[in-house]
Design an enzyme around this catalytic site. Sequence first.
Site, PDB file in Angstrom:
ATOM      1  N   GLY A 186      -9.187   8.078  -2.607  1.00 12.70           N
ATOM      2  CA  GLY A 186      -9.550   9.981  -1.848  1.00 12.70           C
ATOM      3  C   GLY A 186      -9.977   9.420  -0.500  1.00 12.70           C
ATOM      4  O   GLY A 186      -9.871   8.366  -0.241  1.00 12.70           O
TER       5      GLY A 186
ATOM      6  N   HIS B 125       1.917   4.945  -2.496  1.00 12.06           N
ATOM      7  CA  HIS B 125       0.960   5.820  -3.943  1.00 12.06           C
ATOM      8  C   HIS B 125       1.925   6.272  -4.333  1.00 12.06           C
ATOM      9  O   HIS B 125       2.843   6.943  -3.964  1.00 12.06           O
ATOM     10  CB  HIS B 125       0.142   7.028  -3.396  1.00 12.06           C
ATOM     11  CG  HIS B 125      -1.059   6.472  -2.314  1.00 12.06           C
ATOM     12  ND1 HIS B 125      -2.547   5.949  -3.282  1.00 12.06           N
ATOM     13  CD2 HIS B 125      -1.818   5.171  -1.709  1.00 12.06           C
ATOM     14  CE1 HIS B 125      -3.346   5.576  -2.261  1.00 12.06           C
ATOM     15  NE2 HIS B 125      -2.908   5.286  -1.346  1.00 12.06           N
TER      16      HIS B 125
ATOM     17  N   ARG C 121       3.293  16.158 -15.490  1.00 14.43           N
ATOM     18  CA  ARG C 121       2.604  17.215 -16.618  1.00 14.43           C
ATOM     19  C   ARG C 121       3.095  16.183 -18.149  1.00 14.43           C
ATOM     20  O   ARG C 121       2.379  16.652 -18.968  1.00 14.43           O
ATOM     21  CB  ARG C 121       3.368  18.326 -16.704  1.00 14.43           C
ATOM     22  CG  ARG C 121       2.087  18.987 -15.370  1.00 14.43           C
ATOM     23  CD  ARG C 121       2.303  20.754 -15.937  1.00 14.43           C
ATOM     24  NE  ARG C 121       2.277  21.768 -14.120  1.00 14.43           N
ATOM     25  CZ  ARG C 121       2.638  22.666 -14.352  1.00 14.43           C
ATOM     26  NH1 ARG C 121       3.559  23.445 -15.277  1.00 14.43           N
ATOM     27  NH2 ARG C 121       2.503  23.496 -13.256  1.00 14.43           N
TER      28      ARG C 121
ATOM     29  N   GLU D 103     -10.398   4.031   6.530  1.00 20.49           N
ATOM     30  CA  GLU D 103      -9.583   4.637   7.255  1.00 20.49           C
ATOM     31  C   GLU D 103      -9.958   5.753   7.785  1.00 20.49           C
ATOM     32  O   GLU D 103     -10.081   5.975   9.232  1.00 20.49           O
ATOM     33  CB  GLU D 103      -8.698   4.996   5.799  1.00 20.49           C
ATOM     34  CG  GLU D 103      -7.575   6.260   6.383  1.00 20.49           C
ATOM     35  CD  GLU D 103      -7.112   6.703   4.746  1.00 20.49           C
ATOM     36  OE1 GLU D 103      -7.749   6.659   3.866  1.00 20.49           O
ATOM     37  OE2 GLU D 103      -6.005   7.227   5.600  1.00 20.49           O
TER      38      GLU D 103
ATOM     39  N   HIS E 145       0.831  -1.103   0.423  1.00 25.06           N
ATOM     40  CA  HIS E 145      -0.786   0.337  -0.382  1.00 25.06           C
ATOM     41  C   HIS E 145       0.963   0.463   0.701  1.00 25.06           C
ATOM     42  O   HIS E 145       1.387   1.801   1.345  1.00 25.06           O
ATOM     43  CB  HIS E 145      -0.597   0.039   1.591  1.00 25.06           C
ATOM     44  CG  HIS E 145      -1.786   1.016   1.474  1.00 25.06           C
ATOM     45  ND1 HIS E 145      -3.478   0.940   0.878  1.00 25.06           N
ATOM     46  CD2 HIS E 145      -1.365   2.650   0.796  1.00 25.06           C
ATOM     47  CE1 HIS E 145      -4.084   1.914   1.151  1.00 25.06           C
ATOM     48  NE2 HIS E 145      -3.411   2.862   1.181  1.00 25.06           N
TER      49      HIS E 145
END
Length: 346
Positions: free
Chosen positions: A174, A22, A75, A204, A20
């Site tokens: 999110g 990100h 980007r 969470e 886990h």
Amino acid sequence: MSDSPDLSAFIAGLPKAELHVHHVGSASPHVVAELAARHPESKVPKDPEALADYFTFTDFRNFIELYLTVVDLIRDAEDVRLLTYGVAQDMARQRIRYAELTVTPYSSVRRGIPDRAFLEAIEDARKAAERDLGVVLRWSFDIPGEAGLEAAEETARIATEMPPEGLVSFGLGGPEKGVPRALFKPYFDRAIATGLHSVPHAGETTGPETVWDALTSLRAERLGHGTSAAADPELMRHLAERQIPLEVCPTSNIATRAVRTLEEHPLPELVRAGVPVTVNSDDPPMFGTDLNTEYGIAARLLGLDAAGVAELARNAVRFSFLDAPGAARLLGEIDTYLADWQARRP
Ligand SMILES: [Zn+2]
């Protein structure tokens, strides 16, 4: 016992897997500074020390806002490649040998990076990390829940119609409040139908009912956090019986105020109830931590010695989606490392 320099050294050298963590949230200040320098007009500080202050936040909503300003630095495909390889370098330094990295393709595609270029960039970095650093990466593509159904559709499209070689699972991240898990059932159904594993965040920042929703609606095979399960004995029994693991990230829970203090963290309660757990770092530089620190915290909370810590590392491999030969090899590395360590310390 667990804060001993000895155990810290054991953890630092232990071959580990992380389930886990990100992609953007793993960008260390060094990587973020490099990205910010490529985009001088961004308001993100260019100096790694100023970045540390910039990453101090007050609550989960504030954290998401800061996170999104870093997302905004990604980007073009070169930014994606630089970020991904930089994350793998930080993993190699911590002796992470395998990681399932949660990637949010929607954020990049919406900012104008073509889907194919994005996928090529992460795959290039994945192959280079395995070849040059010995770090095996796999992807979990997650829906940014706050972006709603358009993001869900786009994430499911990319995951099911053009899955890169390294993709193993499908997630939902999110905020949880106001973002019911069940809303995303059709997208998870599509992903699962193509062979992807279901790994949503749940429980969470909301209660155990969200974990139940993730299990029933999204057919979760592992749960991101899931720590509020500790408030529901029936749920803990269910997770223990079905051997559905929680991806626990202690420091993250404190940083986002999901749990008040480490002393109150439900990890020991979950373990006592037989719920399988793995230890993870979530968004390590943003939370001022890394996986080794999280192992140290887990060892302290659970009162583990080297053998106990090695068992935590084995759990991460067992509950990973790494293929059987890869998992056997990594479990063997852990066993050898522990045996060598014990032989030197009778
Ligand atoms: Zn997470």
